[in-house]
Write a protein that holds these residues in place. Structure first.
Motif, PDB file in Angstrom:
ATOM      1  N   THR A   1     -12.725  12.565  -4.881  1.00  0.00           N
ATOM      2  CA  THR A   1     -12.536  13.469  -3.748  1.00  0.00           C
ATOM      3  C   THR A   1     -11.254  14.290  -3.862  1.00  0.00           C
ATOM      4  O   THR A   1     -11.111  15.300  -3.174  1.00  0.00           O
ATOM      5  CB  THR A   1     -12.530  12.675  -2.423  1.00  0.00           C
TER       6      THR A   1
ATOM      7  N   SER B   1     -16.788  19.286   1.137  1.00  0.00           N
ATOM      8  CA  SER B   1     -16.389  17.884   1.159  1.00  0.00           C
ATOM      9  C   SER B   1     -16.333  17.393   2.601  1.00  0.00           C
ATOM     10  O   SER B   1     -15.728  18.039   3.458  1.00  0.00           O
ATOM     11  CB  SER B   1     -15.015  17.723   0.498  1.00  0.00           C
TER      12      SER B   1
ATOM     13  N   SER C   1     -10.778  14.622   6.316  1.00  0.00           N
ATOM     14  CA  SER C   1     -11.346  15.636   5.427  1.00  0.00           C
ATOM     15  C   SER C   1     -10.319  16.705   5.079  1.00  0.00           C
ATOM     16  O   SER C   1     -10.197  17.126   3.921  1.00  0.00           O
ATOM     17  CB  SER C   1     -12.571  16.267   6.097  1.00  0.00           C
ATOM     18  N   ASP C   2      -9.560  17.153   6.073  1.00  0.00           N
ATOM     19  CA  ASP C   2      -8.516  18.152   5.826  1.00  0.00           C
ATOM     20  C   ASP C   2      -7.429  17.600   4.902  1.00  0.00           C
ATOM     21  O   ASP C   2      -6.865  18.343   4.086  1.00  0.00           O
ATOM     22  CB  ASP C   2      -7.883  18.602   7.138  1.00  0.00           C
TER      23      ASP C   2
ATOM     24  N   GLY D   1      -8.582  17.975   1.474  1.00  0.00           N
ATOM     25  CA  GLY D   1      -8.488  19.378   1.078  1.00  0.00           C
ATOM     26  C   GLY D   1      -7.071  19.777   0.722  1.00  0.00           C
ATOM     27  O   GLY D   1      -6.849  20.540  -0.233  1.00  0.00           O
TER      28      GLY D   1
ATOM     29  N   GLY E   1      -8.035  22.752   4.972  1.00  0.00           N
ATOM     30  CA  GLY E   1      -9.438  22.378   4.925  1.00  0.00           C
ATOM     31  C   GLY E   1     -10.389  23.499   4.552  1.00  0.00           C
ATOM     32  O   GLY E   1     -11.605  23.290   4.503  1.00  0.00           O
TER      33      GLY E   1
ATOM     34  N   TYR F   1     -13.563  26.080  -1.169  1.00  0.00           N
ATOM     35  CA  TYR F   1     -13.532  24.674  -0.792  1.00  0.00           C
ATOM     36  C   TYR F   1     -13.602  24.614   0.722  1.00  0.00           C
ATOM     37  O   TYR F   1     -12.846  25.296   1.422  1.00  0.00           O
ATOM     38  CB  TYR F   1     -12.229  24.027  -1.272  1.00  0.00           C
TER      39      TYR F   1
ATOM     40  N   ALA G   1     -13.749  21.788   3.925  1.00  0.00           N
ATOM     41  CA  ALA G   1     -13.680  20.428   4.431  1.00  0.00           C
ATOM     42  C   ALA G   1     -14.389  20.364   5.772  1.00  0.00           C
ATOM     43  O   ALA G   1     -14.187  21.222   6.635  1.00  0.00           O
ATOM     44  CB  ALA G   1     -12.226  19.996   4.585  1.00  0.00           C
TER      45      ALA G   1
END
Length: 206
Positions: A73, A91, A99-100, A103, A132, A142, A144
């Motif tokens: 990840t 992701s 999640s952030d 990122g 994110g 990308y 997030a």
């Protein structure tokens, strides 16, 4: 005048960089300074196959503290989006905050001096640089997201779901599992670019 020792050191450095461009395990060792242990090397081989399009579905199930997120990840997205800078990656984790944070780590890896020695043409576009949500210099992206959140308008060449269940309590809750399954099918899974989109799911085997 260049000495024989200097030439050998320069040649060894060049070989290390070329290996890091071809192998996720070599990339992680070069950028982080940490040589992946055997189980992580095995995981890197599978993720290399995901990047190359040879594996479309990968489920990673290991106990806590076994480098799952570190490898798949954090370092894998940085590696993948530098090899294929025009592609998109989504992701997800069980919370937006987590999640952030992933990122942010991916973004910082790409900005590192070690990474830039391997992929000097890679980088983060100034047009969008949030932790994110950001774009590569080559036009890739990308994103997030989190369980329950809408990902409308986004498509990914690779989808990564890491810790979609927050823990054992959530895993044992039928209502929580149904809610997650509904989100996965109606939001996350539909964000594939096409049938070739790879999906990587990571978590503890509760």
């Amino acid at each position: 005048m260049t000495t024989g020792i200097e030439f050998e050191e320069a040649l060894a450095e060049l070989i290390r960089r070329e290996e890091a461009m071809r192998s996720l395990a070599a990339y992680i060792e070069y950028v982080s300074g940490l040589k992946p242990p055997p189980h992580a090397e095995f995981l890197c081989e599978k993720l290399d196959a995901v990047a190359d399009g040879r594996i479309k579905r990968l489920m990673i199930s290991m106990p806590p503290g076994h480098m799952k997120s570190f490898t798949a990840t954090q370092y894998f997205p940085a590696y993948y989006l530098s090899k294929y800078g025009d592609r998109n990656l989504i992701s997800a984790a069980h919370t937006q905050e987590l999640s952030d944070s992933f990122g942010l780590k991916v973004r910082n890896i790409i900005k590192s001096d070690e990474h830039q020695r391997i992929f000097p043409n890679s980088g983060i576009s100034a047009d969008k640089t949030a932790a994110g949500e950001w774009m590569t210099l080559a036009g890739g992206s990308y994103k997030a997201t989190s369980v329950g959140a809408s990902v409308t308008g986004r498509r990914g060449h690779i989808l990564i779901g890491d810790d979609l269940l927050s823990g054992i309590e959530a895993a044992e809750s039928e209502s929580h599992r149904k809610k997650l399954w509904g989100w996965y099918n109606s939001d996350f899974y539909t964000r594939r670019v096409d049938d070739d989109t790879a999906i990587v799911l990571i978590g503890t085997r509760w």
